[in-house]
Design a protein around this motif. Structure first.
Motif, PDB file in Angstrom:
ATOM      1  N   TYR A   1       0.828  -1.205   0.000  1.00  0.00           N
ATOM      2  CA  TYR A   1       0.000   0.000   0.000  1.00  0.00           C
ATOM      3  C   TYR A   1       0.864   1.259   0.000  1.00  0.00           C
ATOM      4  O   TYR A   1       0.618   2.188  -0.770  1.00  0.00           O
ATOM      5  N   PHE A   2       1.893   1.278   0.847  1.00  0.00           N
ATOM      6  CA  PHE A   2       2.810   2.422   0.839  1.00  0.00           C
ATOM      7  C   PHE A   2       3.480   2.563  -0.529  1.00  0.00           C
ATOM      8  O   PHE A   2       3.646   3.667  -1.048  1.00  0.00           O
ATOM      9  N   SER A   3       3.884   1.449  -1.121  1.00  0.00           N
ATOM     10  CA  SER A   3       4.526   1.490  -2.443  1.00  0.00           C
ATOM     11  C   SER A   3       3.579   2.041  -3.496  1.00  0.00           C
ATOM     12  O   SER A   3       3.985   2.821  -4.370  1.00  0.00           O
ATOM     13  N   TYR A   4       2.328   1.634  -3.418  1.00  0.00           N
ATOM     14  CA  TYR A   4       1.327   2.128  -4.363  1.00  0.00           C
ATOM     15  C   TYR A   4       1.158   3.644  -4.242  1.00  0.00           C
ATOM     16  O   TYR A   4       1.127   4.359  -5.246  1.00  0.00           O
ATOM     17  N   VAL A   5       1.070   4.126  -3.007  1.00  0.00           N
ATOM     18  CA  VAL A   5       0.908   5.565  -2.803  1.00  0.00           C
ATOM     19  C   VAL A   5       2.145   6.305  -3.306  1.00  0.00           C
ATOM     20  O   VAL A   5       2.040   7.343  -3.963  1.00  0.00           O
ATOM     21  N   MET A   6       3.334   5.758  -3.036  1.00  0.00           N
ATOM     22  CA  MET A   6       4.566   6.402  -3.514  1.00  0.00           C
ATOM     23  C   MET A   6       4.626   6.415  -5.030  1.00  0.00           C
ATOM     24  O   MET A   6       5.089   7.386  -5.631  1.00  0.00           O
ATOM     25  N   ASP A   7       4.167   5.335  -5.653  1.00  0.00           N
ATOM     26  CA  ASP A   7       4.164   5.282  -7.111  1.00  0.00           C
ATOM     27  C   ASP A   7       3.173   6.284  -7.690  1.00  0.00           C
ATOM     28  O   ASP A   7       3.449   6.935  -8.694  1.00  0.00           O
ATOM     29  N   CYS A   8       2.011   6.416  -7.039  1.00  0.00           N
ATOM     30  CA  CYS A   8       1.021   7.400  -7.503  1.00  0.00           C
ATOM     31  C   CYS A   8       1.532   8.831  -7.357  1.00  0.00           C
ATOM     32  O   CYS A   8       1.204   9.691  -8.173  1.00  0.00           O
ATOM     33  N   MET A   9       2.318   9.072  -6.314  1.00  0.00           N
ATOM     34  CA  MET A   9       2.863  10.411  -6.075  1.00  0.00           C
ATOM     35  C   MET A   9       4.153  10.658  -6.863  1.00  0.00           C
ATOM     36  O   MET A   9       4.729  11.740  -6.780  1.00  0.00           O
ATOM     37  N   LYS A  10       4.632   9.653  -7.576  1.00  0.00           N
ATOM     38  CA  LYS A  10       5.843   9.740  -8.410  1.00  0.00           C
ATOM     39  C   LYS A  10       7.067  10.158  -7.594  1.00  0.00           C
ATOM     40  O   LYS A  10       7.860  10.993  -8.022  1.00  0.00           O
ATOM     41  N   VAL A  11       7.225   9.528  -6.422  1.00  0.00           N
ATOM     42  CA  VAL A  11       8.417   9.786  -5.614  1.00  0.00           C
ATOM     43  C   VAL A  11       9.634   9.211  -6.311  1.00  0.00           C
ATOM     44  O   VAL A  11      10.699   9.832  -6.361  1.00  0.00           O
ATOM     45  N   PHE A  12       9.497   8.010  -6.854  1.00  0.00           N
ATOM     46  CA  PHE A  12      10.545   7.374  -7.652  1.00  0.00           C
ATOM     47  C   PHE A  12       9.987   7.098  -9.039  1.00  0.00           C
ATOM     48  O   PHE A  12       8.787   6.941  -9.222  1.00  0.00           O
ATOM     49  N   SER A  13      10.865   6.989 -10.011  1.00  0.00           N
ATOM     50  CA  SER A  13      10.409   6.737 -11.377  1.00  0.00           C
ATOM     51  C   SER A  13      10.023   5.281 -11.592  1.00  0.00           C
ATOM     52  O   SER A  13       9.278   4.970 -12.515  1.00  0.00           O
ATOM     53  N   ASP A  14      10.509   4.388 -10.742  1.00  0.00           N
ATOM     54  CA  ASP A  14      10.283   2.964 -10.906  1.00  0.00           C
ATOM     55  C   ASP A  14       9.473   2.418  -9.724  1.00  0.00           C
ATOM     56  O   ASP A  14       9.845   2.656  -8.566  1.00  0.00           O
ATOM     57  N   PRO A  15       8.388   1.683  -9.973  1.00  0.00           N
ATOM     58  CA  PRO A  15       7.600   1.131  -8.858  1.00  0.00           C
ATOM     59  C   PRO A  15       8.393   0.141  -8.003  1.00  0.00           C
ATOM     60  O   PRO A  15       8.178   0.056  -6.794  1.00  0.00           O
ATOM     61  N   LEU A  16       9.304  -0.600  -8.605  1.00  0.00           N
ATOM     62  CA  LEU A  16      10.101  -1.550  -7.845  1.00  0.00           C
ATOM     63  C   LEU A  16      11.047  -0.835  -6.886  1.00  0.00           C
ATOM     64  O   LEU A  16      11.256  -1.283  -5.756  1.00  0.00           O
ATOM     65  N   THR A  17      11.583   0.285  -7.314  1.00  0.00           N
ATOM     66  CA  THR A  17      12.429   1.087  -6.427  1.00  0.00           C
ATOM     67  C   THR A  17      11.616   1.604  -5.248  1.00  0.00           C
ATOM     68  O   THR A  17      12.102   1.614  -4.116  1.00  0.00           O
ATOM     69  N   ALA A  18      10.388   2.005  -5.513  1.00  0.00           N
ATOM     70  CA  ALA A  18       9.515   2.463  -4.429  1.00  0.00           C
ATOM     71  C   ALA A  18       9.264   1.336  -3.440  1.00  0.00           C
ATOM     72  O   ALA A  18       9.288   1.547  -2.224  1.00  0.00           O
ATOM     73  N   PHE A  19       9.038   0.123  -3.945  1.00  0.00           N
ATOM     74  CA  PHE A  19       8.796  -1.013  -3.054  1.00  0.00           C
ATOM     75  C   PHE A  19      10.026  -1.317  -2.195  1.00  0.00           C
ATOM     76  O   PHE A  19       9.914  -1.547  -0.985  1.00  0.00           O
ATOM     77  N   TYR A  20      11.215  -1.315  -2.797  1.00  0.00           N
ATOM     78  CA  TYR A  20      12.439  -1.570  -2.035  1.00  0.00           C
ATOM     79  C   TYR A  20      12.683  -0.474  -0.996  1.00  0.00           C
ATOM     80  O   TYR A  20      13.093  -0.746   0.128  1.00  0.00           O
ATOM     81  N   PHE A  21      12.436   0.763  -1.386  1.00  0.00           N
ATOM     82  CA  PHE A  21      12.600   1.875  -0.451  1.00  0.00           C
ATOM     83  C   PHE A  21      11.647   1.717   0.738  1.00  0.00           C
ATOM     84  O   PHE A  21      12.056   1.854   1.896  1.00  0.00           O
ATOM     85  N   VAL A  22      10.388   1.431   0.453  1.00  0.00           N
ATOM     86  CA  VAL A  22       9.405   1.264   1.520  1.00  0.00           C
ATOM     87  C   VAL A  22       9.799   0.093   2.419  1.00  0.00           C
ATOM     88  O   VAL A  22       9.714   0.187   3.641  1.00  0.00           O
ATOM     89  N   GLY A  23      10.253  -0.997   1.826  1.00  0.00           N
ATOM     90  CA  GLY A  23      10.664  -2.150   2.611  1.00  0.00           C
ATOM     91  C   GLY A  23      11.811  -1.840   3.547  1.00  0.00           C
ATOM     92  O   GLY A  23      11.823  -2.256   4.708  1.00  0.00           O
ATOM     93  N   GLU A  24      12.773  -1.077   3.068  1.00  0.00           N
ATOM     94  CA  GLU A  24      13.912  -0.729   3.907  1.00  0.00           C
ATOM     95  C   GLU A  24      13.536   0.279   4.993  1.00  0.00           C
ATOM     96  O   GLU A  24      14.051   0.209   6.105  1.00  0.00           O
ATOM     97  N   MET A  25      12.654   1.185   4.699  1.00  0.00           N
ATOM     98  CA  MET A  25      12.242   2.158   5.708  1.00  0.00           C
ATOM     99  C   MET A  25      11.260   1.535   6.703  1.00  0.00           C
ATOM    100  O   MET A  25      11.330   1.798   7.893  1.00  0.00           O
ATOM    101  N   TYR A  26      10.354   0.691   6.223  1.00  0.00           N
ATOM    102  CA  TYR A  26       9.349   0.055   7.083  1.00  0.00           C
ATOM    103  C   TYR A  26      10.012  -0.862   8.103  1.00  0.00           C
ATOM    104  O   TYR A  26       9.603  -0.922   9.251  1.00  0.00           O
ATOM    105  N   THR A  27      11.043  -1.575   7.658  1.00  0.00           N
ATOM    106  CA  THR A  27      11.762  -2.459   8.575  1.00  0.00           C
ATOM    107  C   THR A  27      12.884  -1.732   9.296  1.00  0.00           C
ATOM    108  O   THR A  27      13.587  -2.334  10.097  1.00  0.00           O
ATOM    109  N   THR A  28      13.063  -0.477   9.011  1.00  0.00           N
ATOM    110  CA  THR A  28      14.081   0.420   9.576  1.00  0.00           C
ATOM    111  C   THR A  28      15.494  -0.093   9.357  1.00  0.00           C
ATOM    112  O   THR A  28      16.385   0.156  10.154  1.00  0.00           O
TER     113      THR A  28
END
Length: 161
Positions: A84-111
């Protein structure tokens, strides 16, 4: 020593660290944590009901299997938080790639904070929001699992425990 009103400093931080677009993520974090908390409470409640209503003949092994399935549901709920966080980040165009958004969220979510991601100035507060959501979601999951583990060790027929 004189104390000053902290409100101007808080407004300064809100404007310069969390920017204008971060409001969407703060609302998303509140929504994710609320839904996650209710889901954990539901799973723990259903597990307690199962343990209390199951017969002694079903045994602790069967209850352990149900506990393991409940753990899998809880792990899936964390994966849904990440998606869900990755989807919101992709919609907001934080990163150009959805997979990068997912990896970023995973690293931040797990700290873990392992990645080398460059965020724009308007997104500097994003790791805080995602990290705190992951931290508190993991805490409520741990509390739910611990509660279910306590019920796993109790027999519904032995009222002295």
């Amino acid at each position: 020593m004189t104390f000053q009103n902290p409100l101007p400093l808080l407004i300064f931080y809100a404007n310069h660290i969390f920017g204008e677009k971060i409001d969407v993520f703060i609302i998303t974090a509140i929504l994710i944590f609320s839904l996650h908390s209710f889901f954990i409470l539901l799973v723990a409640n259903r597990f307690q009901y199962f343990v209390n209503s199951s017969s002694d003949s079903s045994g602790k092994y069967f209850r352990f299997i149900v506990y393991t399935i409940a753990m899998l549901f809880i792990m899936m709920s964390h994966l849904m938080d990440l998606l869900y966080f990755s989807y919101v980040m992709d919609c907001m165009k934080v990163f150009s790639d959805p997979l990068t958004a997912f990896y970023f969220v995973g690293e931040m979510y797990t700290t873990l904070g392992y990645g080398n991601y460059q965020l724009g100035p308007e997104w500097r507060g994003l790791p805080f929001v995602i990290g705190f959501t992951g931290l508190f979601s993991a805490s409520i999951s741990g509390a739910g699992l611990f509660t279910m583990l306590q019920y796993l060790g109790k027999s519904p027929f032995n009222k002295s425990q």
